[in-house]
Structure formats: C-alpha cells, structure tokens
Design an enzyme around this catalytic site. Structure first.
Site, PDB file in Angstrom:
ATOM      1  N   GLU A  11       0.857  -1.171   0.000  1.00  0.00           N
ATOM      2  CA  GLU A  11       0.000   0.000   0.000  1.00  0.00           C
ATOM      3  C   GLU A  11       0.904   1.235   0.000  1.00  0.00           C
ATOM      4  OE1 GLU A  11      -4.483   0.783   1.521  1.00  0.00           O
ATOM      5  OE2 GLU A  11      -3.403  -0.953   2.216  1.00  0.00           O
ATOM      6  N   GLU A  22      -2.281   0.531  13.328  1.00  0.00           N
ATOM      7  CA  GLU A  22      -3.440   0.832  12.498  1.00  0.00           C
ATOM      8  C   GLU A  22      -4.744   0.586  13.257  1.00  0.00           C
ATOM      9  OE1 GLU A  22      -3.687  -1.776   9.116  1.00  0.00           O
ATOM     10  OE2 GLU A  22      -4.996  -0.390   8.045  1.00  0.00           O
TER      11      GLU A  22
HETATM   12  C1  BGC Z   1      -5.373   2.239   4.444  1.00  0.00           C
HETATM   13  C2  BGC Z   1      -5.880   3.385   5.231  1.00  0.00           C
HETATM   14  C3  BGC Z   1      -6.931   4.089   4.495  1.00  0.00           C
HETATM   15  C4  BGC Z   1      -8.022   3.090   4.255  1.00  0.00           C
HETATM   16  C5  BGC Z   1      -9.223   3.623   3.609  1.00  0.00           C
HETATM   17  C6  BGC Z   1      -6.500   1.306   4.184  1.00  0.00           C
HETATM   18  O1  BGC Z   1      -6.131   0.190   3.458  1.00  0.00           O
HETATM   19  O2  BGC Z   1      -4.302   1.623   5.048  1.00  0.00           O
HETATM   20  O3  BGC Z   1      -5.255   3.838   6.289  1.00  0.00           O
HETATM   21  O4  BGC Z   1      -7.334   5.290   4.985  1.00  0.00           O
HETATM   22  O5  BGC Z   1      -7.556   1.956   3.578  1.00  0.00           O
HETATM   23  O6  BGC Z   1     -10.233   3.336   4.399  1.00  0.00           O
END
Ligand code: BGC
Length: 903
Positions: free
Chosen positions: A478, A753
């Site tokens: 990501e 997270e």
């Molecule tokens: C990311 C986030 C992002 C989200 C969207 C995730 O996969 O890591 O932090 O804001 O997707 O909801």
C-alpha cells in the site's frame, strides 16, 4: 591604549541585543533551485529584552554583488512570508539577500544574510533530451536497473557547476565516482502525469580539469514498480528515462553544457531487481568498477535512445528531500527455530538495513523484514500482504563488503538474515531510517513514561510515513497517500515537525489530481482504480483538500498556500453540496465512514458504528465552515458569506435529521458526539447535554473509547472543551484495550493501524489489514500539545503570531514540558505541580504575544520570577477571567507561580 578590561566591556556593549536569525526562503533555508516567481522571505528575531516587537525591517537583494532590490526601511511587524518585490527572477541565478530589523525602542539589529538560487524557470531552459535504454518487450516486467553514463572534458578553470536532473522512475547520480548529493528516491513522488520534480545540485567541487565522467542509475520506483494493493505495476509508464543538464561556468564566463543526449551509453549492473514493495536483489559480482569515473571502458555498453518527453510540468521541490535520518544498532540477535538469524533493532521504522559481511564470492545473503515477531519468535510477515520486502545480496568476495539497497524501503523492526557466511555480530546489521528530512519542531515530555512513549510512537509513526508523500503505512502493498489519514493527522504533524513545504508539495498534487467535478481521490497521488478514478469522493478522506490547507495556514500563517489551494477547497465543498442535494443531507454511496471504529458486531461495544450519512453531512458542514473561514482570511467577502450560509444551512439540516430535543445525537456513538460538538454543529443550548451523553458513553464502557479514524481526533478536544477533563484524561491514561496506551503495554514502538493489532490474548488481528505503523490514531498528539502542554494556536493570528498558553494538568501528571518551533521562534510551556504551588515557565518568541492562562487563581497570588505582576517588564495586561487569570505577555521568558492547583 585601552586595557583588556575596557576591551571586554567595549565588546559587551557592542554585542547586539537585537538580532536576526533563521532566514528562510519559501519553506527552506538557502534553497538550491527554486522556481517561485516571487519568493517569500522569513526570519526570526532574537532579543535580550522582553516584549520585543519588530517595528520595521529592511531587505536588500543582490545578484553578483550588485543590488537589485532594496525594500527600504519598511514599517510593520511582518517577519514571516514577506514577499520579494524586486525585478523578475532569472533562471540559474543566485540571489543573495540580507535583512535587518528595528524594534519599538529604536534599536537596530545587524544584518543577517542568506541566499536562494533559481532553477530552470522556463521549459526552453532545458536543452537536454529524455534518454533511456532502447525499448524492450520486457519493459513492463521487473528488470535490472539501467545505468547510464558518458565522459566529458573540462577545459579550463571552473567558476561553478550545477546539475539539473529528473527522471521517469527514480534516479541516483554519480560524478567522477562520487555519489551526487545525499537525496534519496529523487525526483520524488508526484502526480507524474501532471507534475514532475527536478533537482538542482551544486557539483562544482566534484569536477576536475581534463577527463570527467557522469553516470546515473534508474530504478522502477513509483513510476513503473509495483504500486497499490491490487497488484498493479507500470502505473505511470513502462520505460525509465533520464533528463539531465550539467552546466559548467568557467571563470572566463564561458558556459558549457553536458546534457542527456545520444552520446550517453547504457548497461545493466549489480541491481538485478529493485522494487518499493518487493525489495532489492543485488549481485556484487556484477558491479562495474569505475563506471562513473573517467577512463572507464564502456565499449560494451549500448547507446541510449531518445524518448518522447512526458507532458508533465517540471517543478522545483518545495519539500525537504528524503534522506537517511537515523542509524539504529541491534539491541538483540537471536537464532530462530527456522535457522534464521534475527536482529532486533528495538524500534519499528521505515528504511533499510546496512549489511556488513565477508565471505566467498557467490554467497547470497537474504534479508527479510518484519514489524513484529509471532508467538514462536519468528518474523511475522503475513500482514505484509503482497509486499515481500526482501533484499538479496550476492557477495563478490575478497574482504569486507558493505551493502545498502537503492530504490526500495521497508517497514520493520526485525531483520531476518539467512545465508550469512560467518558469525553474526552487532556490526552485521545496522538499521538505516529514511524519511523526508523534516526539522523537528515539537517536544513533549511529562512525568508519565507511558505517555512519553506514546509521544515517541507518534513521532516515529510520522517519521516512518512522511516519506515524500504522507502515506498510510510503510510495509504492506500500500504505502499510499491516503487522504483521510493525512487529514486527521495534519495538525499533530505540524506540532512535531516542520511540514510546511512537505504538505505544500502534496497539496499541489491534490489539486492536480482533483476530478473536474471537484471530487478528490482517495489517495494522492492518485494511483487507484475503481471508484476513486470515477470520481466518488468520500467524507473525511476527500475533505483533506480543505482541512490540510487550513491546518497549514493556522500553523504557519501560509496565506499564499491557502490562496493557491482555495479553488480546490471550494470545488470539493461544491461537490459535497451537489451530492447532498436540496435537503443538504449527504447520503453517500460507498464510504469509509468512521474507519476502524469498534463495530456493533463486537459484543463488548455495541453501537459503535456511526452511520455514513451522519458522517458525510457533518463533514460537508465542517468543510463549508472552513472554506468560509478561508474566504474571510483571504478577503473574499462574498464567498465568505456564501459558505457561512451553507454551513448554517447544513447545520440546520443536520440538527433536524440527527439531533433530538434532549441532546441525543445520531446513533448515540462517541463519534457522533465528537463530530457534532467538534464541528460546532449543535445549538449552544444542547452542547452541555450532548457532552454529558458523550461522557456517559465513555464511562459506561469503563473509560474506553470506541472511535475510529474520524471520531478519534475530535474525542479528547470535545471532552476538554466541554469541561470533562477527568474523562479526557481517563481515556488518555487508559491502559487496557481499546486505548492509546494499550499497544504500548504490548511493546509498540509506533502507532498501530488498529486498536488491537495484537489482541489482549496475544493473537493478531486480521492479516488482511494489520499494520503496526499507521499514524492516524496518533492524531491525539495535537491534544497533548494543546491541553497538557497548553500551547493553543489561534486561527485569527495564524503562524503563532498570538497564542494562548493554558495548560490543564490532570491524569496524575506532576509535570509537563512542551515546546514548539513556531515561524517566529521557540514557544515553550513547562509546568510542575509542587506541594504548595503550581509553577509555569513560559518562553514567548520575539514579535509575538501570548495570553497565559493560570487556572483557579487570583491576580494577587500570582508571582512571576518571585514578584507581583503589576509593572513587570513584558507583562502587557493582567485580568481576572472568572476563576482564571489571563496574563498577556510579550516575548521573553517568564516563570509564573500560583498557590492553587489548576486541576
Ligand atoms: C489504508 C488506510 C486508508 C483506508 C481507507 C486502508 O487500506 O491503510 O489507512 O485510509 O484503507 O479506508
């Protein structure tokens, strides 16, 4: 003849008590290669006396020693973002500027000077072609990194030499065998199709008379490497290319250019593969010794070809570059059951490992990277998803070999090493932390060690994820510029580090990637497909286009940025308004909502889900409010009225739809109250009742939060604003899940997270989404600076021109020390609860004002430096404000004490 003593006295008198320091041009000190037509100049003032205010300044600018602009003595206190007012700037030119100031007492400072140098301001300044290896059927596949080189002669004595360079892909430059500069991942990541940065380097000292050689290595980077969670590569293109211009100015004034053109040759070398997610494969046996030096035999290299120039605009950087920012030594080395040697660097971070190894040629050492270990002590890599982040180094043999990769980075704390030819020791692996090289501006330290660790984790989260773009995470497939994450964290980010140029750059991409209808993509630069491409903006994410410029304005007083972003801000709010339709209730399609809140399907926390129409309507109102304020700040009166009305109208609709007469809001979730009160959506008469419900919702859960990405940043500010300090501190100091300190009790060294990345039973959360380095929940940091430290910025006097210092002790803390490098200088607040008194030390920068609030006090009992307040230097005003005393002070250091406990 004067005696020594007299001389000392004489020098002391001559010591200027008024001085100018910290000169900056736009966002940087002495920037090399800028492209701003009228750069804005800033400086800081030092003064030995309290209460110093700039009464006037004078700026002079010279070019090659000749004066080109003199502002003259200009009255006023402007010392931040003062516009250059001289003749139009020319390309590739150094401008030297100096500034001096007067204060209100008629003192004048000495001059202090700095410079800026322009880059290539017009497309026609570029004579270099775009060059690269010839097209190959394999261009879309991972491939060895191409090296490009050419030799050239220097004929005479050099005055100066510059390189202007950019690439499709990432580049590394070498000149006569030396690496040019220390910047990494150049030219940086922007919305490549529209905006592409170039860098300017001073290479005068790297050139020599006679034969020279220049070389570049190109990596896939964001341009054509793996990017995004849907397994894509070649997002921007398939072919790597270089554009470079070396300009040599001889002492006799002659200028010679060595540019990227058909005379360059290319070959591949030791970097067999280098991918941001995948890692690097390097075979040292394939190194081409001396390739970037004179006299190298490149007969077996092939000629480069010219490529079509990209249509993107070439830009000079606004942000500090990515650099190596820290080195970490292993704190433990262990052998895992698998046989792998595991190095623990003691800190989760972003970067790579430097490998030091000795052994026979052809031995391959493999380095794997993980943030945490599993229960058996092995690297836990399942959460990396498709990002294998593995480096492979093949030895050339014959002595110590030291290797660092080039065009990849990893998110990790642990390095698993396989294939080491000898014994491992602490010199085998060194962690190299990489980040945008942002100056630290904030410090925060209290009497509580877990809270201090939380602050460090927030800073490491920022350091790890501010890598040219504000990313969500640095480890899995990501690492994207997620707008929601950046939006909620921006204000904390601006306390911790100077993010002014960093966000100015990113916001340029946000505006560039904004859809025609005003919608803002989920990630900036936008590399995602699906809805994000089709233009479906989402509440709390796309709102970054409004919130971030406003936050930068408040933190730095950057009116120019606000002005530049204003059309983008407005376009987003217009998009939201259209989505909402005539009833002004936005009932959106796909939304992220209060991402990662505790869900109603979690039996222990029923009802934590806040519905998306509520969240979207609240954000429409908030962004309309911010655009109204921005319009007001920019002097756009009719827009200010228009958006103020929109704010009020949405507010009314919101109340009709979501708020009961008794102050019950939405689904009665913590986030519902946090957003409604935090965004000023409730009538005054309901705020108290609503806040009681919020406090109850926290207490009913045993002092735990249930909020996600959007609710969390507002939670403590709303509780403290409504006088529920006990609840706010209760949440902050909570150690059991879910809370900010829970991960720390599980050994976290960065923000997670999810609230339960590692669950209380030690199992891991869902592998599909479990990063241990995501800064969003670190948004609580701003509250810590503002409420514990007491440093409160005022949007009406942006850039900390006038601040409030109102620390609010609580949570069992006995002291806190906070400081912030503001555009004017160091602002600091440090307090101690002593047995019989409360002590508050304050530092206020020159040219600013602070309203210091001493809670639960009376004027008569306050002392400063042991003396009663009236008549003391620097104290401009003292007034009783209910139970509190507000002391308005000018610049200087103050030591206040009161007899009462402010809690
Ligand atoms: C990311 C986030 C992002 C989200 C969207 C995730 O996969 O890591 O932090 O804001 O997707 O909801």
């Amino acid at each position: 003849m004067i005696g020594t003593l007299q001389l000392v006295a004489f020098i002391a008198i001559q010591q200027p008590s008024l001085g100018v320091t910290g000169l900056r041009v736009e966002y940087l000190a002495n920037p090399m290669g800028i492209d701003v037509a009228k750069p804005r100049l800033s400086w800081r003032i030092t003064s030995a006396d309290r209460n110093t205010v700039q009464a006037a300044y004078q700026i002079q600018v010279t070019r090659e020693g000749k004066g080109i602009w003199d502002s003259g003595r200009t009255a006023g206190d402007a010392s931040v973002f003062v516009g250059y007012g001289g003749p139009a700037l020319e390309s590739r030119t150094r401008y030297v500027w100096r500034v001096r100031v007067w204060d209100g007492k008629g003192r004048v400072s000495g001059w202090n000077s700095g410079w800026w140098e322009t880059g290539l301001l017009a497309p026609s300044d570029w004579s270099a072609s775009w060059i690269g290896p010839a097209a190959s059927p394999n261009d879309s596949l991972p491939a060895p990194a191409p090296m490009l080189r050419r030799g050239f002669r220097v004929n005479g004595a050099i005055d100066q030499a510059r390189i202007y360079a950019t690439s499709l892909g990432v580049y590394e430059l070498h000149l006569n065998g030396q690496r040019v500069g220390d910047q990494l991942f150049t030219p940086g990541w922007t919305s490549y199709g529209k905006r592409l940065q170039y860098q300017t380097y001073d290479v005068t000292s790297l050139l020599r008379a006679g034969e020279n050689a220049i070389g570049a290595v190109l990596g896939d980077g964001w341009y054509r490497g793996n990017l995004g969670f849907d397994g894509k590569r070649n997002v921007y293109g398939k072919r790597l290319a270089l554009r470079l211009q070396l300009e040599i100015r001889y002492r006799d004034g002659k200028v010679e250019r060595v540019v990227s053109d058909a005379q360059w040759k290319t070959a591949t070398g030791p970097i067999l593969l280098s991918d941001i997610y995948g890692g690097e494969t390097y075979d040292a046996r394939r190194e081409r010794a001396g390739w970037a030096g004179a006299g190298y035999d490149d007969r077996d290299w092939t000629p480069v070809v010219a490529l079509d120039p990209p249509s993107s605009q070439l830009l000079a950087p606004q942000s500090p570059p990515v650099r190596r920012v820290r080195e970490l030594r292993p704190i433990a080395i262990r052998r895992a059951a698998s046989g792998e040697t595991i190095f623990d660097l003691g800190q989760n971070f972003t970067g790579w490992a430097r490998l030091k190894v000795r052994g026979p040629a052809g031995t391959t050492v493999t380095l794997r990277f993980a943030e945490v270990l599993d229960r058996d002590g092995n690297l836990y890599t399942e959460n990396l998803r498709r990002a294998s982040q593995t480096d492979r180094y093949t030895l050339k043999g014959g002595g110590d070999e030291v290797y660092e990769p080039h065009f990849t980075f990893h998110g990790f704390r642990y390095v698993g090493v396989n294939g080491l030819p000898g014994a491992a020791d602490t010199a085998t692996i060194t962690g190299i932390a990489l980040s945008s090289n942002l100056a630290q501006t904030g410090t925060f330290e209290t009497s509580d060690s877990l809270l201090n660790r939380l602050q460090q984790n927030i800073v490491w989260g920022q350091r790890s994820n501010f890598l040219d773009v504000p990313t969500d995470c640095p480890q899995r497939d990501e690492r994207l510029g997620w707008t929601g994450d950046a939006q909620v964290f921006a204000s904390t980010a601006a306390f911790n580090m100077d993010v002014s140029g960093f966000f100015a750059k990113w916001l340029g991409d946000a505006a560039a990637d904004q859809h025609e209808g005003g919608s803002v993509p989920w990630v900036i630069p936008n590399v995602l497909g699906g809805d994000s491409v089709n233009g479906a903006g989402t509440a709390g994410w796309s709102d970054a286009a409004v919130v971030v410029p406003w936050t930068m304005y408040v933190a730095y007083g950057d009116r120019g940025l606000l002005e530049r972003q204003y059309p983008s801000m407005r376009a987003w709010v217009e998009y939201e308004r259209r989505q909402a339709g005539p009833d002004l209730l936005w009932q959106p399609g796909w939304q992220f909502g209060d991402w990662l809140a505790l869900h109603s399907d979690d039996p222990s926390y029923p009802g934590a889900t806040t519905l998306t129409d509520f969240i979207a309507t609240a954000h429409l109102a908030h962004s309309a409010d911010l655009v109204a304020r921005a319009a007001r700040a920019l002097g756009k009166a009719s827009d200010a009225a228009l958006y103020e009305k929109l704010f009020q109208d949405v507010r009314a609709a919101f109340n009709r739809e979501f708020v009961s007469a008794g102050g019950r809001v939405g689904e009665n979730t913590q986030t519902a109250y946090a957003l409604a009160i935090g965004f000023d959506l409730l009538p005054d008469s309901l705020v108290a009742a609503a806040s009681e419900r919020l406090a109850a919702a926290v207490r009913n859960r045993g002092m735990h939060l249930t909020t996600g990405f959007l609710g969390t940043p507002q939670l403590l500010p709303v509780l403290s604003r409504t006088n529920h300090f006990d609840v706010a501190y209760g949440l902050l100091m909570q150690r059991t899940y879910p809370s900010w300190l829970y991960p720390i009790t599980r050994g976290a060294t960065t923000m997670w997270e999810r609230w339960d990345g590692i669950r209380p039973d030690s199992s891991f959360q869902d592998v599909g989404m479990n990063s241990f380095n995501h800064y969003a929940f670190g948004a609580v940091g701003a509250w810590m600076y503002r409420t514990i430290g007491g440093i409160e910025l005022d949007p009406d006097t942006p850039g900390a021109k006038r601040v409030r210092i109102a620390p609010r002790p609580g949570g069992g803390l006995t002291r806190a020390r906070t400081s912030l490098e503001t555009p004017y200088g160091t602002l600091a607040s440090s307090w101690r609860l002593e047995p019989q008194r409360f002590a508050l030390d304050v530092t206020v920068p020159v040219n600013t004002t602070a309203d210091v609030v001493l809670r639960n006090s009376t004027v008569a009992e306050i002392r400063e430096g042991g003396r009663a307040l009236r008549g003391l230097a620097g104290i401009r005003d003292v007034r009783q404000d209910g139970a509190d005393v507000v002391v308005t002070v000018g610049s200087g250091q103050y030591a206040f004490t009161t007899a009462n406990n402010p809690e």
